[in-house]
Design a protein around this motif. Structure first.
Motif, PDB file in Angstrom:
ATOM      1  N   LYS A 370      34.038  39.886  24.623  1.00 21.02           N
ATOM      2  CA  LYS A 370      34.013  40.514  25.942  1.00 21.02           C
ATOM      3  C   LYS A 370      34.556  39.584  27.028  1.00 21.02           C
ATOM      4  O   LYS A 370      35.267  40.018  27.933  1.00 21.02           O
ATOM      5  CB  LYS A 370      32.588  40.947  26.270  1.00 21.02           C
ATOM      6  N   LYS A 371      34.226  38.314  26.936  1.00 23.84           N
ATOM      7  CA  LYS A 371      34.724  37.382  27.950  1.00 23.84           C
ATOM      8  C   LYS A 371      36.246  37.250  27.862  1.00 23.84           C
ATOM      9  O   LYS A 371      36.940  37.226  28.877  1.00 23.84           O
ATOM     10  CB  LYS A 371      34.066  36.017  27.771  1.00 23.84           C
ATOM     11  N   LYS A 372      36.737  37.193  26.643  1.00 20.96           N
ATOM     12  CA  LYS A 372      38.183  37.094  26.468  1.00 20.96           C
ATOM     13  C   LYS A 372      38.865  38.379  26.913  1.00 20.96           C
ATOM     14  O   LYS A 372      39.984  38.362  27.421  1.00 20.96           O
ATOM     15  CB  LYS A 372      38.493  36.802  25.000  1.00 20.96           C
ATOM     16  N   ALA A 373      38.193  39.524  26.745  1.00 19.93           N
ATOM     17  CA  ALA A 373      38.780  40.795  27.147  1.00 19.93           C
ATOM     18  C   ALA A 373      39.019  40.836  28.648  1.00 19.93           C
ATOM     19  O   ALA A 373      40.042  41.342  29.118  1.00 19.93           O
ATOM     20  CB  ALA A 373      37.871  41.942  26.722  1.00 19.93           C
ATOM     21  N   LYS A 374      38.091  40.304  29.427  1.00 22.18           N
ATOM     22  CA  LYS A 374      38.286  40.269  30.882  1.00 22.18           C
ATOM     23  C   LYS A 374      39.490  39.411  31.245  1.00 22.18           C
ATOM     24  O   LYS A 374      40.255  39.749  32.152  1.00 22.18           O
ATOM     25  CB  LYS A 374      37.025  39.726  31.555  1.00 22.18           C
ATOM     26  N   HIS A 375      39.652  38.330  30.536  1.00 24.20           N
ATOM     27  CA  HIS A 375      40.800  37.461  30.811  1.00 24.20           C
ATOM     28  C   HIS A 375      42.109  38.128  30.390  1.00 24.20           C
ATOM     29  O   HIS A 375      43.131  38.016  31.082  1.00 24.20           O
ATOM     30  CB  HIS A 375      40.611  36.134  30.077  1.00 24.20           C
ATOM     31  N   MET A 376      42.089  38.852  29.270  1.00 25.34           N
ATOM     32  CA  MET A 376      43.299  39.498  28.789  1.00 25.34           C
ATOM     33  C   MET A 376      43.734  40.637  29.706  1.00 25.34           C
ATOM     34  O   MET A 376      44.927  40.922  29.816  1.00 25.34           O
ATOM     35  CB  MET A 376      43.079  40.034  27.369  1.00 25.34           C
ATOM     36  N   ARG A 377      42.804  41.301  30.375  1.00 21.68           N
ATOM     37  CA  ARG A 377      43.175  42.384  31.296  1.00 21.68           C
ATOM     38  C   ARG A 377      44.060  41.880  32.430  1.00 21.68           C
ATOM     39  O   ARG A 377      44.881  42.619  32.959  1.00 21.68           O
ATOM     40  CB  ARG A 377      41.914  43.040  31.853  1.00 21.68           C
ATOM     41  N   ARG A 378      43.875  40.626  32.774  1.00 22.92           N
ATOM     42  CA  ARG A 378      44.694  40.058  33.852  1.00 22.92           C
ATOM     43  C   ARG A 378      46.146  39.859  33.420  1.00 22.92           C
ATOM     44  O   ARG A 378      47.025  39.706  34.271  1.00 22.92           O
ATOM     45  CB  ARG A 378      44.107  38.717  34.287  1.00 22.92           C
ATOM     46  N   ASN A 379      46.382  39.863  32.139  1.00 25.55           N
ATOM     47  CA  ASN A 379      47.751  39.673  31.647  1.00 25.55           C
ATOM     48  C   ASN A 379      48.572  40.948  31.675  1.00 25.55           C
ATOM     49  O   ASN A 379      49.779  40.924  31.395  1.00 25.55           O
ATOM     50  CB  ASN A 379      47.723  39.126  30.216  1.00 25.55           C
ATOM     51  N   ILE A 380      47.956  42.098  31.968  1.00 23.09           N
ATOM     52  CA  ILE A 380      48.690  43.351  32.045  1.00 23.09           C
ATOM     53  C   ILE A 380      49.480  43.356  33.355  1.00 23.09           C
ATOM     54  O   ILE A 380      48.918  43.237  34.439  1.00 23.09           O
ATOM     55  CB  ILE A 380      47.729  44.550  31.974  1.00 23.09           C
ATOM     56  N   LYS A 381      50.788  43.523  33.257  1.00 23.02           N
ATOM     57  CA  LYS A 381      51.670  43.396  34.416  1.00 23.02           C
ATOM     58  C   LYS A 381      52.104  44.756  34.935  1.00 23.02           C
ATOM     59  O   LYS A 381      52.118  45.751  34.201  1.00 23.02           O
ATOM     60  CB  LYS A 381      52.909  42.572  34.037  1.00 23.02           C
ATOM     61  N   ASP A 382      52.462  44.782  36.206  1.00 19.52           N
ATOM     62  CA  ASP A 382      52.998  46.002  36.821  1.00 19.52           C
ATOM     63  C   ASP A 382      54.435  46.226  36.354  1.00 19.52           C
ATOM     64  O   ASP A 382      55.158  45.281  36.020  1.00 19.52           O
ATOM     65  CB  ASP A 382      52.963  45.900  38.344  1.00 19.52           C
ATOM     66  N   TYR A 383      54.842  47.498  36.378  1.00 18.03           N
ATOM     67  CA  TYR A 383      56.214  47.927  36.083  1.00 18.03           C
ATOM     68  C   TYR A 383      56.653  47.610  34.654  1.00 18.03           C
ATOM     69  O   TYR A 383      57.838  47.626  34.354  1.00 18.03           O
ATOM     70  CB  TYR A 383      57.214  47.289  37.057  1.00 18.03           C
ATOM     71  N   VAL A 384      55.730  47.325  33.759  1.00 13.51           N
ATOM     72  CA  VAL A 384      56.051  47.010  32.365  1.00 13.51           C
ATOM     73  C   VAL A 384      55.533  48.142  31.489  1.00 13.51           C
ATOM     74  O   VAL A 384      54.392  48.580  31.638  1.00 13.51           O
ATOM     75  CB  VAL A 384      55.428  45.667  31.932  1.00 13.51           C
ATOM     76  N   ARG A 385      56.394  48.595  30.592  1.00 15.26           N
ATOM     77  CA  ARG A 385      55.997  49.679  29.679  1.00 15.26           C
ATOM     78  C   ARG A 385      55.240  49.095  28.496  1.00 15.26           C
ATOM     79  O   ARG A 385      55.731  48.222  27.790  1.00 15.26           O
ATOM     80  CB  ARG A 385      57.218  50.437  29.186  1.00 15.26           C
ATOM     81  N   TYR A 386      54.042  49.590  28.299  1.00 12.97           N
ATOM     82  CA  TYR A 386      53.208  49.193  27.174  1.00 12.97           C
ATOM     83  C   TYR A 386      52.964  50.393  26.273  1.00 12.97           C
ATOM     84  O   TYR A 386      52.922  51.535  26.731  1.00 12.97           O
ATOM     85  CB  TYR A 386      51.855  48.657  27.647  1.00 12.97           C
TER      86      TYR A 386
END
Length: 673
Positions: A370-386
């Protein structure tokens, strides 16, 4: 007196002797005693330290016996260690003389008999004997074999290495002595000029290079397999199940020389390495088998297979299991990114790079971290197709329950459609083609393309636009004006707006002018064909439909005198013939069948005589006593003309009643008037 008491007595007797002479006498005595004893004497003991800085000495000897109740006494000059049950013993340095020579021997006792080993004189402090090489590693560098093992001391050692081919036991052992290198608590030695595709039996021992009296360690035996030069040849079979995929991997065995000491296979996958796994598919997996079955989700997975033997690793074989994408991927309407994930839930987001559905820069969110998940959410960038996947563990297997295209934030495209070109221009249309905007530059979900055309030469600029599906890469633009220059633009459109335009200029083909010579030629050809067809038709008609004969009807032109004087003039008639036409088929009296012909020569006749004769011929069938006078000449001529005209009209009427049937003429007149 026992042997022990005798030895004590002997030593006291030889007190004045030099110590070497004294022990020589004792050795001779003990040797004589051992020859006469019932047991076989043990070997001379070796006493040493394993390392130069150790305080415990190890003494070792050997004895060839099958007795189980053998005990040993270890002697250091006058110091004795009794009742040793094995062929070695450890002695603390406080009990021994270390810096001057010491005589060492072993006395063995079994039952009522005893025997003594030869003695050895050593300076214990100078003697170091390493343990046999341990934790031996090996690797091939071209045709050179690199060996490594645990270091006994910081400084390098001297190594003796002997080897022979594994598949040829009759081959003699070849020996190499070399100095090792020491690095990171390991000794390294290299044996050159071997064959890396062959397996070898290798023996290694080493000794200290710093001790004054180094002893060789024991031998360590290893089998060195051939190098694993080729990666495993892996085949994959996939079966689609309910939200998951069963993947069976099979690979060929390694060559016999490379598998001389055994081969294991290590399998890893990208999902497990990112923490997205269920209980049954946790990696890495080590197996000696040549097949493996696992379960993966619908997202893209890379499974790597590596063969490993004692000499190293094979190149990595990567099996790409592409994503099993839905036919109509849509934009995510709802995700679990901002919710607390359960332990059995896993989210995967990875960038789509120009249609490549293999995992790159994967962002994995799990309920386990869970702690790592919060950190990974910050890596999601704007204008990028996932590509968004939502997995759950069901029955110990990963199951995909949702997939869609995800944008944290959308924008307008950064670039125009690529390679926008025109071709195959006609009078009213043109073909257009282009390449899609790279995914990294779309910055949003591309809804459609906007295609616009503008006449460059037109004073009234009218921009005509159409929307084209985002999946198309070709389009035919129609309804253009001929001979006109157009500026055509294409733009990508997202839900936020339009991006840059790609433009191309075209010229439609002009209308083709009428070729006069072609027209004249065609016109001439038309008339020629028409004339020929008419002639041919007439020839055919003349053969099939013969022409109807036309009666000869002479024209009668009444004479109109210009003046009374002309009427009064006398006529000179040389010959006059009158014919009366009778319609065909009409009964004619016999007396009328002959034509009245008046012939003669009137040299001195009068006009009245002529008129009288005309009157008689015209009045045949009428009253004969009617008199003729000169004043009735006009009237007689007029009556004669009217009668003849009436007959002509009657003939025409009769001819009109004829019908042409099968080339024959039939008279269909019903009766005479």
């Amino acid at each position: 007196m026992g042997l022990r008491d005798f030895l004590q007595y002997l030593m006291e007797t030889l007190k004045g002797w030099h110590s070497l002479h004294k022990y020589a006498v004792v050795f001779i005595f003990l040797t004589a005693v051992s020859k006469g004893s019932a047991c076989e004497a043990p070997s001379s003991p070796e006493c040493f330290r394993r390392k130069a800085d150790e305080s415990v000495y190890m003494c070792e000897w050997s004895m060839n016996t099958t007795e189980s109740d053998v005990t040993f006494d270890l002697n250091f000059n006058k110091t004795k260690i009794r009742n040793i049950k094995q062929t070695w013993s450890q002695v603390n340095e406080e009990q021994l003389i270390q810096y001057r020579p010491v005589h060492i021997w072993v006395e063995a006792r079994t039952g009522n008999s005893s025997c003594t080993s030869p003695y050895r004189s050593v300076v214990l402090r100078d003697t170091v004997k390493y343990a046999a090489p341990r934790n031996i590693s090996m690797s091939w560098l071209k045709n050179n074999l690199s060996l490594g093992w645990s270091a006994e001391e910081k400084h390098p050692a001297l190594a003796e290495i002997q080897f022979q081919r594994n598949d040829d036991p009759s081959e003699s052992w070849e020996k190499r002595i070399t100095n090792t290198t020491s690095y990171n608590f390991k000794y390294y030695a290299t044996v050159e000029n071997l064959l890396k595709d062959s397996a070898y039996k290798v023996q290694i021992r080493h000794q200290s290079t710093h001790a004054r009296n180094p002893l060789w360690s024991g031998w360590s035996d290893v089998t060195v397999p051939a190098e694993l030069e080729q990666k495993p040849e892996v085949t994959m079979a996939t079966i689609l199940l309910n939200g998951t995929r069963k993947v069976t991997l099979t690979w060929k065995p390694m060559p016999h020389a490379a598998a001389a000491s055994g081969v294991n296979y290590s399998l890893t996958d990208t999902q497990s390495s990112h923490g997205c796994y269920c209980q049954k598919n946790r990696y890495p997996i080590i197996t000696p088998e040549n097949t493996h079955t696992t379960y993966v989700s619908f997202s893209a997975v890379n499974i790597s297979v590596i063969a490993k033997n004692a000499a190293g690793y094979s190149p990595r074989a990567i099996v790409q299991v592409p994503a099993e994408l839905a036919a109509d991927l849509k934009i995510c309407d709802k995700t679990l990114l901002n919710e607390t994930l359960k332990m059995t839930t896993c989210l995967e987001l990875y960038k789509l790079q120009d249609g490549d559905s293999m995992p790159k820069n994967v962002i994995t969110l799990t309920g386990r971290k869970k702690k790592k998940a919060k950190h990974m959410r910050r890596n999601i960038k704007d204008y990028v197709r996932y590509l968004y996947f939502e997995h759950r563990c069901h029955g110990g297997k990963p199951q995909t329950v949702k997939m869609c295209i995800f944008y944290e934030k959308e924008g307008v495209p950064l670039r125009e459609p690529q390679d926008f070109i025109s071709f195959s221009e006609t009078h009213t249309s043109v073909n257009l083609s282009w390449k899609a905007i790279p995914l990294v530059d779309q910055q949003g979900f591309l809804t459609h393309y906007g295609l616009c055309s503008v006449k460059i030469s037109s004073h009234n600029v009218l921009k005509e636009c159409v929307n084209i599906s985002a999946s198309l890469m070709k389009y035919r633009l129609e309804n253009l004006a001929p001979g006109v220059k157009y500026n055509i633009s294409l733009v990508g459109v997202t839900r936020v707006g339009k991006g840059p335009e790609a433009t191309v200029t075209i010229n439609t083909l002009p209308e083709k002018p009428v070729n006069v010579w072609w027209s004249l030629g065609l016109l001439f050809l038309f008339f020629l064909m028409t004339t020929m067809c008419t002639c041919i038709f007439k020839r055919i008609k003349s053969k099939i439909l013969p022409p109807v004969p036309t009666p000869v009807i002479p024209d009668f032109i009444p004479y109109q005198p210009e003046s009374q004087e002309l009427l009064e003039r006398k006529e000179e008639v040389h010959e006059l013939t009158l014919h009366q036409l009778h319609p065909e088929g009409k009964s004619i009296p016999e007396d009328a069948e002959e034509t009245d012909v008046l012939t003669g020569e009137w040299d001195n006749g009068t006009v009245e005589d002529v008129e009288n004769k005309r009157g008689d011929s015209r009045m045949s069938g009428g009253s004969s006593d009617q008199s003729l006078d000169p004043g009735s000449t006009d009237e007689a001529l007029r009556s004669s003309r009217e009668g003849e005209m009436t007959d002509l009209e009657q003939v025409d009427n009769e001819i009109a009643m004829l019908i042409y049937r099968n080339g024959l003429v039939f008279d269909v007149k019903t009766g005479s008037p």
